[in-house]
Design an enzyme around this catalytic site. Structure first.
Site, mmCIF file in Angstrom:
data_model
loop_
_atom_site.group_PDB
_atom_site.id
_atom_site.type_symbol
_atom_site.label_atom_id
_atom_site.label_comp_id
_atom_site.label_asym_id
_atom_site.label_seq_id
_atom_site.Cartn_x
_atom_site.Cartn_y
_atom_site.Cartn_z
ATOM 1 C CG ASP A 74 -36.984 31.237 -19.479
ATOM 2 O OD1 ASP A 74 -37.908 30.782 -21.233
ATOM 3 O OD2 ASP A 74 -37.015 32.156 -19.211
ATOM 4 C CG ASP A 119 -37.779 32.615 -24.862
ATOM 5 O OD1 ASP A 119 -38.999 33.241 -24.650
ATOM 6 O OD2 ASP A 119 -37.581 32.097 -23.514
#
Length: 159
Positions: A118, A134
């Site tokens: 991330d 995402d």
């Protein structure tokens, strides 16, 4: 046999291209010189965070479970695309492309690293750090839900 082979081929090729684009975005954003955390930047920062969970760190440290779920989801989407997609359903095709590329991107990272990288941090709100894949998954699910609701409403309203 698929209703329209062009739709399935377009879906496969475009999913792979978008997945590769997502890898390029990730690689660019996680470079050391791109990892900028600054109080002066009110919008977004690029950081490097290892996430062994799913969205919002759900199922933390259960990468194998999440990988298995992703494989099942991809297989279901592939079967649906092969059997049901038609070339005139461009919005649905692109939504499934986005969903598949997002699932594939996170899946490959889970299998390769044991976690998902991330890297996007919103500075203007206290929100989870997330990645490009995402975004693809979340927006696709919202769009698919909207498409489904719209199609159901359309069936019941005679115009």
């Amino acid at each position: 046999m698929p209703h329209d082979k062009r739709a399935f081929i377009f879906y496969i090729v475009t999913s792979l291209v978008l997945w590769q684009f997502g890898i390029s975005v990730r690689d660019l954003c996680i470079k050391q010189n791109m990892q900028i955390m600054s109080a002066d930047n009110p919008f977004v920062s690029f950081v490097y965070l290892k996430n062994t969970g799913g969205a919002f760190s759900l199922f933390l440290n259960h990468s194998n479970f999440l990988a298995a779920f992703a494989i099942i989801a991809l297989i279901c989407i592939l079967i649906y695309a092969y059997k049901k997609l038609e070339f005139n359903q461009k919005f649905k095709i692109l939504t499934l492309v986005s969903l598949s590329a997002g699932i594939l991107g996170n899946l490959v990272e889970r299998l390769q690293y044991g976690y998902v990288i991330d890297f996007i941090k919103l500075n203007f709100i206290n929100f989870a750090v997330f990645n490009f894949f995402d975004i693809l998954i979340s927006s696709s699910i919202i769009l698919l839900f909207g498409c489904t609701v719209f199609e159901e409403i359309k069936k019941h309203i005679k115009v």
